[in-house]
Motif scaffolding. Structure first.
Motif, short mmCIF file in Angstrom:
data_model
loop_
_atom_site.label_atom_id
_atom_site.label_comp_id
_atom_site.label_asym_id
_atom_site.label_seq_id
_atom_site.Cartn_x
_atom_site.Cartn_y
_atom_site.Cartn_z
N LYS A 215 14.14 24.51 42.65
CA LYS A 215 13.87 25.81 43.27
C LYS A 215 12.54 25.78 44.02
CE LYS A 215 13.48 30.74 42.12
NZ LYS A 215 12.11 30.97 42.61
N LEU B 156 17.58 24.56 55.70
CA LEU B 156 18.46 24.26 54.58
C LEU B 156 19.74 25.07 54.70
CD1 LEU B 156 15.78 24.36 51.73
CD2 LEU B 156 16.76 22.32 52.78
N ASP C 39 23.37 25.99 52.85
CA ASP C 39 24.28 25.92 51.71
C ASP C 39 25.69 26.00 52.27
OD1 ASP C 39 22.44 25.79 49.52
OD2 ASP C 39 21.89 27.85 50.01
N GLY D 169 11.32 25.13 52.87
CA GLY D 169 11.49 26.26 53.77
C GLY D 169 10.21 26.66 54.45
N ARG E 114 12.86 23.68 47.24
CA ARG E 114 13.53 24.42 48.32
C ARG E 114 12.58 25.39 48.99
NH1 ARG E 114 19.17 24.52 48.67
NH2 ARG E 114 19.02 26.57 49.63
N GLU E 115 11.78 26.09 48.19
CA GLU E 115 10.82 27.04 48.75
C GLU E 115 9.77 26.31 49.59
OE1 GLU E 115 9.34 28.99 45.32
OE2 GLU E 115 11.12 30.27 45.04
#
Length: 298
Positions: A65, A78, A80, A72, A68-69
């Protein structure tokens, strides 16, 4: 990380290895039964064990998590999505484009290079002849790839010779959690999570399996592992959640795999980390980027 010895014979081997390995000062020490009982109440300690002060356990969901942050914020896009097809698509100018078809917007994207890092699924990618199902009929092409049938042959020769190993773990919540803050490894492991009172218990290594879902057989085995490491705590479990995944490696050396496709320029496979992905993944990714920057791949 605490590593108790499961029996006297293993304790002797572990102690000898500890005494001969070049551990840096302050990294590890051998603890006898009494010291483990005092410092780590509730842990099986009959034969002593190795205490690795500089060891650590990682809460993977929390790490992913955070990654990913971070990506970004760094401007990395990214998506999904489900990859419906990959095509080798003639491009204007030099070379060819690798076209990625997904089931979300944008539905089509072109790349000069594409890294397939899909774990054990990598071996199932299929090579479809132009004009077969899943190809873009209106776009010029000579090869189409998708993870679906019908297919003519594997995209990667011999499926990259990857071997699959199913792994299952539990996330258990105790009524009365142990007063411990470290991971414990003894023919399996238990480790605290970022959620108070919840611990991870792992893991299985299943070389033959019929499905990829958690099952009751593995749950019972993992609860047995919990009971061996923290005797009695297997009966103090308030709730249990199972998780399953598939590791992959290439026998016999089990080395990670970084490979350019033999006939599709710009297409690469990055996989085969087994259970060492957290350590090997970043190193191999940096290696790939470095080689691409130096034109070390076609």
């Amino acid at each position: 990380v605490l590593r108790p010895a499961p029996d006297a014979e293993t304790a002797g081997l572990m102690l000898k290895r500890y005494q001969t390995d070049p551990w840096p000062n302050g990294w590890a020490c051998w603890l006898e039964k009494e010291a483990i009982n005092e410092q780590f109440p509730g842990v099986f300690a009959e034969h002593g064990g190795l205490w690795i002060q500089k060891g650590a356990s990682v809460d993977m969901p929390a790490l992913l998590k955070s990654l990913r942050e971070w990506l970004g914020e760094a401007g990395v896009e990214l998506l999904d999505t489900f990859v419906k097809a990959i095509q080798v698509h003639p491009s204007t100018g030099n070379g060819r484009k690798i076209r990625l078809h997904t089931d979300s917007y944008p539905e089509v994207q072109d790349f000069d290079r594409l890294v397939v890092a899909t774990g054990h699924k990598t071996r199932y990618l299929q090579l479809l002849e132009a004009g077969t199902e899943g190809a873009d009929a209106e776009a010029p092409q000579d090869i189409a790839v998708r993870e679906a049938e019908p297919a003519t042959r594997d995209l990667w020769p011999d499926g990259l010779s990857l071997h699959r190993v199913k792994g299952q773990m539990l996330r258990v919540k105790f009524r009365n959690p142990p007063d411990l803050e470290c991971a414990i490894s003894m023919r399996g492991y238990v480790a605290p999570t970022s959620t108070a009172g919840e611990w991870g218990v792992g893991s299985t290594y299943e070389h033959e399996f019929a499905h990829e879902k958690p099952d009751i057989k593995a749950r019972l085995k993992l609860l047995e592992i919990l009971g061996r490491i923290l005797p009695g705590y297997e009966r103090d479990v308030e709730s249990v959640r199972g998780w399953a995944g598939v590791r992959t490696h290439r026998p016999p050396l089990r080395e990670p795999l970084l490979e350019a496709h033999p006939s599709v320029p710009g297409l690469f496979a990055l996989t085969g980390f087994g259970s060492k992905g957290l350590i090997l993944g970043p190193y191999m990714a940096r290696n790939l980027v470095s080689r691409l920057a130096r034109n070390g791949f076609p």
